[in-house]
Each structure stands twice: as C-alpha cells, then as structure tokens.
Design a protein around this motif. Structure first.
Motif, PDB file in Angstrom:
ATOM      1  N   ALA A 136       0.847  -1.202   0.000  1.00 27.46           N
ATOM      2  CA  ALA A 136       0.000   0.000   0.000  1.00 27.46           C
ATOM      3  C   ALA A 136       0.882   1.251   0.000  1.00 27.46           C
ATOM      4  CB  ALA A 136      -0.918  -0.015   1.223  1.00 27.46           C
ATOM      5  N   PRO A 137       0.576   2.238  -0.879  1.00 28.92           N
ATOM      6  CA  PRO A 137       1.447   3.412  -1.020  1.00 28.92           C
ATOM      7  C   PRO A 137       1.298   4.425   0.122  1.00 28.92           C
ATOM      8  CG  PRO A 137      -0.379   3.550  -2.563  1.00 28.92           C
ATOM      9  CD  PRO A 137      -0.514   2.222  -1.875  1.00 28.92           C
ATOM     10  N   PHE A 138       1.929   4.068   1.238  1.00 28.59           N
ATOM     11  CA  PHE A 138       2.069   4.987   2.375  1.00 28.59           C
ATOM     12  C   PHE A 138       3.553   5.165   2.639  1.00 28.59           C
ATOM     13  CE2 PHE A 138      -2.108   3.110   3.384  1.00 28.59           C
ATOM     14  CZ  PHE A 138      -2.827   4.240   3.730  1.00 28.59           C
ATOM     15  N   TRP A 139       3.914   6.365   3.091  1.00 30.29           N
ATOM     16  CA  TRP A 139       5.312   6.642   3.468  1.00 30.29           C
ATOM     17  C   TRP A 139       5.327   7.409   4.771  1.00 30.29           C
ATOM     18  CZ3 TRP A 139       3.071   7.540  -1.247  1.00 30.29           C
ATOM     19  CH2 TRP A 139       3.460   6.661  -2.273  1.00 30.29           C
ATOM     20  N   LYS A 140       6.214   6.944   5.659  1.00 28.93           N
ATOM     21  CA  LYS A 140       6.299   7.551   6.991  1.00 28.93           C
ATOM     22  C   LYS A 140       7.503   8.496   7.066  1.00 28.93           C
ATOM     23  CE  LYS A 140       4.420   3.801   9.796  1.00 28.93           C
ATOM     24  NZ  LYS A 140       4.806   2.396  10.031  1.00 28.93           N
ATOM     25  N   ARG A 141       7.254   9.688   7.595  1.00 28.85           N
ATOM     26  CA  ARG A 141       8.330  10.615   7.894  1.00 28.85           C
ATOM     27  C   ARG A 141       8.330  10.859   9.396  1.00 28.85           C
ATOM     28  NH1 ARG A 141      11.133  15.073   5.718  1.00 28.85           N
ATOM     29  NH2 ARG A 141      11.541  16.516   7.423  1.00 28.85           N
ATOM     30  N   GLU A 142       9.506  10.746  10.011  1.00 23.15           N
ATOM     31  CA  GLU A 142       9.628  10.951  11.453  1.00 23.15           C
ATOM     32  C   GLU A 142      10.320  12.270  11.734  1.00 23.15           C
ATOM     33  OE1 GLU A 142      10.254   6.219  12.603  1.00 23.15           O
ATOM     34  OE2 GLU A 142      11.940   7.619  12.707  1.00 23.15           O
ATOM     35  N   ASP A 143       9.724  13.069  12.601  1.00 24.03           N
ATOM     36  CA  ASP A 143      10.379  14.300  13.032  1.00 24.03           C
ATOM     37  C   ASP A 143      10.756  14.204  14.496  1.00 24.03           C
ATOM     38  OD1 ASP A 143      10.434  16.381  10.828  1.00 24.03           O
ATOM     39  OD2 ASP A 143       8.395  15.598  10.652  1.00 24.03           O
ATOM     40  N   THR A 144      12.016  14.570  14.772  1.00 20.47           N
ATOM     41  CA  THR A 144      12.513  14.642  16.145  1.00 20.47           C
ATOM     42  C   THR A 144      12.943  16.085  16.377  1.00 20.47           C
ATOM     43  OG1 THR A 144      14.851  14.279  15.639  1.00 20.47           O
ATOM     44  CG2 THR A 144      13.469  12.309  15.818  1.00 20.47           C
ATOM     45  N   PRO A 145      13.283  16.439  17.621  1.00 23.41           N
ATOM     46  CA  PRO A 145      13.765  17.808  17.850  1.00 23.41           C
ATOM     47  C   PRO A 145      14.976  18.151  16.975  1.00 23.41           C
ATOM     48  CG  PRO A 145      13.216  16.778  19.930  1.00 23.41           C
ATOM     49  CD  PRO A 145      13.075  15.711  18.876  1.00 23.41           C
ATOM     50  N   GLU A 146      15.754  17.147  16.552  1.00 19.56           N
ATOM     51  CA  GLU A 146      16.947  17.408  15.736  1.00 19.56           C
ATOM     52  C   GLU A 146      16.642  17.493  14.233  1.00 19.56           C
ATOM     53  OE1 GLU A 146      17.244  14.820  18.196  1.00 19.56           O
ATOM     54  OE2 GLU A 146      17.939  16.428  19.506  1.00 19.56           O
TER      55      GLU A 146
ATOM     56  N   GLU B  74      -1.489   8.080 -15.917  1.00 16.88           N
ATOM     57  CA  GLU B  74      -1.030   8.708 -14.664  1.00 16.88           C
ATOM     58  C   GLU B  74       0.097   7.836 -14.129  1.00 16.88           C
ATOM     59  OE1 GLU B  74      -3.856  10.132 -11.578  1.00 16.88           O
ATOM     60  OE2 GLU B  74      -2.843   8.703 -10.248  1.00 16.88           O
ATOM     61  N   ILE B  75       1.306   8.389 -14.127  1.00 14.12           N
ATOM     62  CA  ILE B  75       2.488   7.618 -13.748  1.00 14.12           C
ATOM     63  C   ILE B  75       3.042   8.188 -12.446  1.00 14.12           C
ATOM     64  CG2 ILE B  75       4.856   7.030 -14.417  1.00 14.12           C
ATOM     65  CD1 ILE B  75       3.734   7.238 -17.366  1.00 14.12           C
ATOM     66  N   ALA B  76       3.342   7.309 -11.492  1.00 15.28           N
ATOM     67  CA  ALA B  76       3.852   7.774 -10.199  1.00 15.28           C
ATOM     68  C   ALA B  76       5.179   7.113  -9.890  1.00 15.28           C
ATOM     69  CB  ALA B  76       2.846   7.453  -9.091  1.00 15.28           C
ATOM     70  N   PHE B  77       6.108   7.895  -9.318  1.00 16.28           N
ATOM     71  CA  PHE B  77       7.379   7.364  -8.827  1.00 16.28           C
ATOM     72  C   PHE B  77       7.475   7.637  -7.327  1.00 16.28           C
ATOM     73  CE2 PHE B  77       8.290   8.326 -13.327  1.00 16.28           C
ATOM     74  CZ  PHE B  77       8.712   7.069 -13.739  1.00 16.28           C
ATOM     75  N   PHE B  78       7.996   6.637  -6.609  1.00 18.74           N
ATOM     76  CA  PHE B  78       8.067   6.803  -5.139  1.00 18.74           C
ATOM     77  C   PHE B  78       9.046   5.791  -4.553  1.00 18.74           C
ATOM     78  CE2 PHE B  78       4.036   4.733  -6.491  1.00 18.74           C
ATOM     79  CZ  PHE B  78       4.278   3.426  -6.109  1.00 18.74           C
ATOM     80  N   PRO B  79       9.542   6.060  -3.330  1.00 17.68           N
ATOM     81  CA  PRO B  79      10.405   5.080  -2.667  1.00 17.68           C
ATOM     82  C   PRO B  79       9.575   3.876  -2.195  1.00 17.68           C
ATOM     83  CG  PRO B  79      10.050   7.006  -1.264  1.00 17.68           C
ATOM     84  CD  PRO B  79       9.367   7.290  -2.558  1.00 17.68           C
ATOM     85  N   PRO B  80      10.254   2.771  -1.797  1.00 14.88           N
ATOM     86  CA  PRO B  80       9.515   1.629  -1.233  1.00 14.88           C
ATOM     87  C   PRO B  80       8.583   2.096  -0.120  1.00 14.88           C
ATOM     88  CG  PRO B  80      11.802   1.034  -1.566  1.00 14.88           C
ATOM     89  CD  PRO B  80      11.705   2.504  -1.863  1.00 14.88           C
ATOM     90  N   VAL B  81       7.416   1.458  -0.044  1.00 13.18           N
ATOM     91  CA  VAL B  81       6.380   1.937   0.869  1.00 13.18           C
ATOM     92  C   VAL B  81       6.707   1.549   2.319  1.00 13.18           C
ATOM     93  CG1 VAL B  81       4.693   1.790  -0.985  1.00 13.18           C
ATOM     94  CG2 VAL B  81       4.904  -0.112   0.653  1.00 13.18           C
ATOM     95  N   THR B  82       6.195   2.362   3.263  1.00  7.21           N
ATOM     96  CA  THR B  82       6.485   2.140   4.682  1.00  7.21           C
ATOM     97  C   THR B  82       5.262   2.406   5.557  1.00  7.21           C
ATOM     98  OG1 THR B  82       7.276   4.426   4.870  1.00  7.21           O
ATOM     99  CG2 THR B  82       8.938   2.749   4.433  1.00  7.21           C
ATOM    100  N   GLY B  83       4.103   1.983   5.105  1.00  4.53           N
ATOM    101  CA  GLY B  83       2.888   2.198   5.904  1.00  4.53           C
ATOM    102  C   GLY B  83       2.695   1.137   6.962  1.00  4.53           C
ATOM    103  N   GLY B  84       1.494   1.147   7.531  1.00  8.66           N
ATOM    104  CA  GLY B  84       1.113   0.089   8.486  1.00  8.66           C
ATOM    105  C   GLY B  84       1.562   0.372   9.902  1.00  8.66           C
TER     106      GLY B  84
END
Lengths: 171, 84, 171, 84
Positions: A136-146, B74-84
C-alpha cells in the motif's frame, strides 16, 4: 454476506477506509460480529506510533507524518482484501489506515477479520497486515527535535509478505 | 504523447515538486525508458536512474520497467512503501 | 511493565480472568495500549458461539454451556501466558474466558497481546489461543431442541498447538 | 491414604456425581493404578479404564499415568478439553 458469497465491489469499497481521523477499534471489532450467529472468530490488529526508535537514534520522535497516494491507496487496500477473501473462508473484513501527522501513542492502522474459525481469521488478518506493509502506497516521515527523516523500508517486512507465496496483488 | 507524472515522499521532497505534465518524445515506450529520460535531467533527477530504489505505478497499479506507457497515463514514482 | 521486565506473579494473575459475565473487547483492546508510547502493535482475538453446526446436525444449537475446573482453569491460563511472555517480546497480555450458559452470538473468549512489533503480537496471540484450546480445562456442551451433547475435542486443535513445538506448559 | 477425586463434563454426567473422597489401598501408587482401581467398579466406571480417552490432573496440574499419588492430593478426571 456469507463466506460462500462472492465479494461484491460495493462491499469491498465499504470495508476499506483511508482517513486522517482516528477510529475506534472497539466499535470496529464489535461491528464485525454484531447481530450474527455464524461468526466464531474475530481477529484484529491495531498498529500504533511508537516514541522509542531504539538506541541508534538521538532522541524520540515527536511527530510521525504519513503521506499517501490518494486513489491508489484505496485501490491497493481493496486488492489486498480481495485476495484475502479469495484465499480464506471469511465473513467480514475491515481495514482502516490513517494519514497525516500523528504523535506517539496514536493509532495508525486497524485490520479486523471475522470468520467461522480462528485459523482463517488469524491468517487473513496477518496476511493483510503483511501485504499492506509492502504494497500500500504509504510513506512515513519521522520528526525529532533534531530534524526529520523518511523511514526506510525494512527487509523484514518484505520477508513477512514473501512467506504467503506468490501474490495476485502486484508489488 | 502527454502523461501526468506524480512524485511522493522523499522523492517529491528532493525534486521539489509533486507532479508535472510531460510531453514525451516518441522514443519513450516503457516505464524504464521514462525513468532514464527523467534521470538524464541530471542533479536530483539522477535519483530516478538505474540502481536507485524507486518504485513506480501506472494508473494507480504497481508497474515494472517493461510496462508500456500510453497517452494520458497517470504515472507515479516513489520510494519503497512504509505504511502500516 | 516493559518487555524486558520479569513477569511478576501479581501481573500474571491480573491479566487472566475466568468469569460468567460478558466482557467488552473494545475496552480491553484500548487498555492494552492506553497511556503508552512504546506499544506498536496490539493483536486481539474474540471467540464467539456459532449457531450453525454444519450439515450433519439436525438443528441449530440453542444454548452452549461451558463447564470448567475452578482453580485449575486460572492456573493453566496463567501458565500459558507465562510461556508466551518467555517466548516473545511482549508488553501486555489479557485473557478472559467465560463459563456457564451462552447463546449463539455471545462472546466466549478474549485474547489480547501488546508488543513493540506486529510479529510478536500476532504469534503470541495465536499461540495463547492454540494452547488454551488444548490445555485449559473447559468443556462445551451443546443443547439443541432435540437434546444435548458434549462437544468432542478436535484433532485440528491438537495439530494447531503442536506446531508451536515442545511446550513447557504440560498437556 | 485419602485423596479427593473430581470428575468433569461428560464423565461427571455419566458417573452421576462430581467428586468423592477415597481411602486408597496401599497397592495404589500412581495415577494409572488409581484409574484401573476405579474402572474395576464396572459399569459406567469402565470409562476410566485403559483405552478410554480420559485426561487427569493432580493438584490442578495435568498428569500422566506414571505420576505418583500422594496423601491429600486433589485428583481430577475429565475428557479432552474443548474450550476457547
């Protein structure tokens, strides 16, 4: 919907939600068996944001932000659910995934599966989580104080998904 | 032909924008061709080149480098996914 | 309680309940992560009474009655939880099992496991259910309009428990 | 010696009662001995004999036929469990 009925497209859409808002895992769990006498097993999973990122990190994360690909996210989750429905004898499935900024302790994802028997419910629930993590196309970004950083994909997640064999869901 | 290209997550951030509409030269037939075409822009765009861990989707379905690119895709580029 | 702390006897007792009363799976699920920033995964299972007993049966069951062995039941569930705690890195476990008469649709059992990672939470939750099914002294009696019968133990349950390898918990 | 014996589920139902206090002859040393002793009562008690699918616990721990029986033990006989 019984376990022998084909999974209608409308049902598939109804059982997947991608949203910024929080959800109530208790209400979702209850809904999977409410008013039914044929459900023998409900397996659920809740994923949450952890503050502790291990000894290698300088400090705890303050915010985790989930980016997603609107449209494709829903499609990919529906494909994962459809595949689970084909592999096991299921009576109900519910998947909720949040996006946007979340703080440690907040819920990210809910997967709930109802079946006559516990083996099917457990397997389908874990399968959906493993596939969701790698497809599933989700991406996590983490923010810390740094500062912030994007979370790297983990090989252990690919391994977890691979143990279910060759998917029909593309990845 | 003209296609819409989307970028997500770290790729979107490093490129500095999230989408563009591209008119492609006739030499571009596949997703792999398109990646190489974009990587030739140089600089941050090299992140789309060979050997970089970038995934792609065509019309919201995961797609490999041999997938054909069609007009109005519609073409998309992205890094490997990291959900869940 | 952190995953590295030894499991105190008091904690072990507190996390197992054997009761006639119903329980709230939603409240139990929430309690496993409430106020925490180190829990990344909560896996739960709810088992329910099914009316449908398959084509071989003359009619649906009207009441399922669970008999148990007071004292030994709690001890055996605590032993199962202790073993899960030793096998996986866990942050919380909750087991509730009801006894007495139950009608189709009613909840029988709840198992919830909190951990930093989903693999541990899923495995421990399924392990506890498999062991509970073959080790905890509960017996089901089904009553239908035609009469009652005691439910036979299933070989598939023994097989499910066996896949976890040699137990410390005796059976 | 004297022990307390409990019966559960279908076994309790067919025997007609749930517990008894027994004074055992000195020849009974193990759980297997006790099962054979009870089966010799005949009739419904033969359900406790060899080849019948009966499990046992001593002082609320599962126990096999070689387990030693001690004075004042709480011994339970029951069919394979079916909870969950």
């Amino acid at each position: 919907m019984t376990s022998d009925a084909p999974l209608a497209a409308a049902s598939l859409e109804a059982c997947v939600s991608v949203q910024a808002a929080d959800f109530d895992p208790g209400a979702e769990t209850l809904a999977l068996s409410a008013g039914r006498r044929d459900v023998g097993a409900v397996a659920t999973f809740v994923g949450l944001v952890r503050a502790d990122k291990g000894a290698a990190e300088a400090s705890e994360i303050s915010v985790m932000t989930l980016e997603h690909y609107p449209g494709m996210t829903e499609r990919s989750l529906q494909a994962i659910v459809r595949e689970a429905w084909e592999r096991w004898s299921l009576q109900g499935v519910r998947v909720i995934h949040r996006f946007g900024p979340l703080v440690p302790g907040e819920r990210i994802v809910f997967v709930g599966v109802a079946s006559a028997h516990r083996g099917d419910a457990f397997a389908a629930c874990e399968f959906i989580m493993d596939y969701l993590k790698t497809r599933a196309p989700f991406w996590k970004r983490e923010d810390t104080p740094e500062g912030g950083r994007w979370v790297d994909a983990r090989e252990t997640d690919d391994a977890a998904a691979a143990r279910w064999g060759s998917p029909k869901v593309q990845g | 032909m003209s296609v819409k290209v989307l970028y997500f997550a770290s790729l979107r951030e490093s490129l500095g924008y999230s989408h563009e509409t591209l008119t492609l030269p006739p030499t571009i037939a596949t997703l792999g061709d398109l990646r190489a075409h974009l990587a030739r822009r140089g600089g941050v765009w090299e992140a789309l080149g060979d050997g970089h861990n970038v995934r792609a989707a065509i019309n919201q379905e995961m797609a490999g480098p041999d997938a054909l690119v069609q007009p109005r895709d519609e073409i998309a580029f992205f890094p490997p996914v990291t959900g869940g």
